[in-house]
Design a protein around this motif. Structure first.
Motif, mmCIF file in Angstrom:
data_model
loop_
_atom_site.group_PDB
_atom_site.id
_atom_site.type_symbol
_atom_site.label_atom_id
_atom_site.label_comp_id
_atom_site.label_asym_id
_atom_site.label_seq_id
_atom_site.Cartn_x
_atom_site.Cartn_y
_atom_site.Cartn_z
ATOM 1 N N SER A 6 1.588 5.518 0.241
ATOM 2 C CA SER A 6 0.936 5.019 -0.965
ATOM 3 C C SER A 6 1.931 4.349 -1.894
ATOM 4 O O SER A 6 3.093 4.738 -1.957
ATOM 5 N N LEU A 8 1.133 4.344 -5.152
ATOM 6 C CA LEU A 8 0.757 4.900 -6.450
ATOM 7 C C LEU A 8 1.998 5.276 -7.242
ATOM 8 O O LEU A 8 2.939 5.882 -6.694
ATOM 9 N N HIS A 48 -4.394 3.988 -6.250
ATOM 10 C CA HIS A 48 -3.488 2.860 -6.540
ATOM 11 C C HIS A 48 -4.247 1.535 -6.461
ATOM 12 O O HIS A 48 -4.152 0.700 -7.367
#
Length: 125
Positions: A6, A8, A48
């Motif tokens: 990810s 994020l 995200h």
């Protein structure tokens, strides 16, 4: 942390409390009326993508893949705001819903099977 890679922001990721399979519940609510539309699931990458694209992106538990709401149906969710609840295990997205939010074609996932309940009343003083 989520098992899938990810992008994020770690400052957000570190605050999330996930299920055993790395997910958090995501509630979609119509931004101007307050109507609760649906509940989906997100991992870190879905959150995200939601935060960085302005479109609601979910993780499909059944298909094991990401899906952008409305990408195939045209029933899009445009993000107006995103907030974490106090326990950091639920995301509330206020969205501008285009068309139906429910996969059945209904506006909301919560108008088909309404249960009978006693209506509570606040005590008078």
């Amino acid at each position: 942390m989520s098992a899938r890679p990810s992008n994020l922001d770690p400052k957000i990721a570190d605050r999330l409390k996930r299920t055993e399979d790395g997910l958090i519940a995501a509630i979609a609510q119509q931004y101007d009326t307050g109507e609760v539309l649906m509940l989906g699931w997100m991992d870190d990458e879905a959150l995200h993508r939601t935060l960085t694209t302005g479109r609601a992106t979910y993780w499909s538990r059944s298909r094991q893949e990401y899906w952008v709401k409305g990408e195939t149906s045209g029933h899009q969710q445009w993000i107006k705001s995103v907030a974490l609840d106090c326990d950091k295990d639920v995301v509330l997205m206020k969205v501008d819903q285009v068309g139906a939010a429910c996969h059945t074609g209904d506006r909301t996932c919560f108008d088909e099977d309404v249960l009978q309940a006693v209506v509570g009343e606040r005590p008078t003083e």
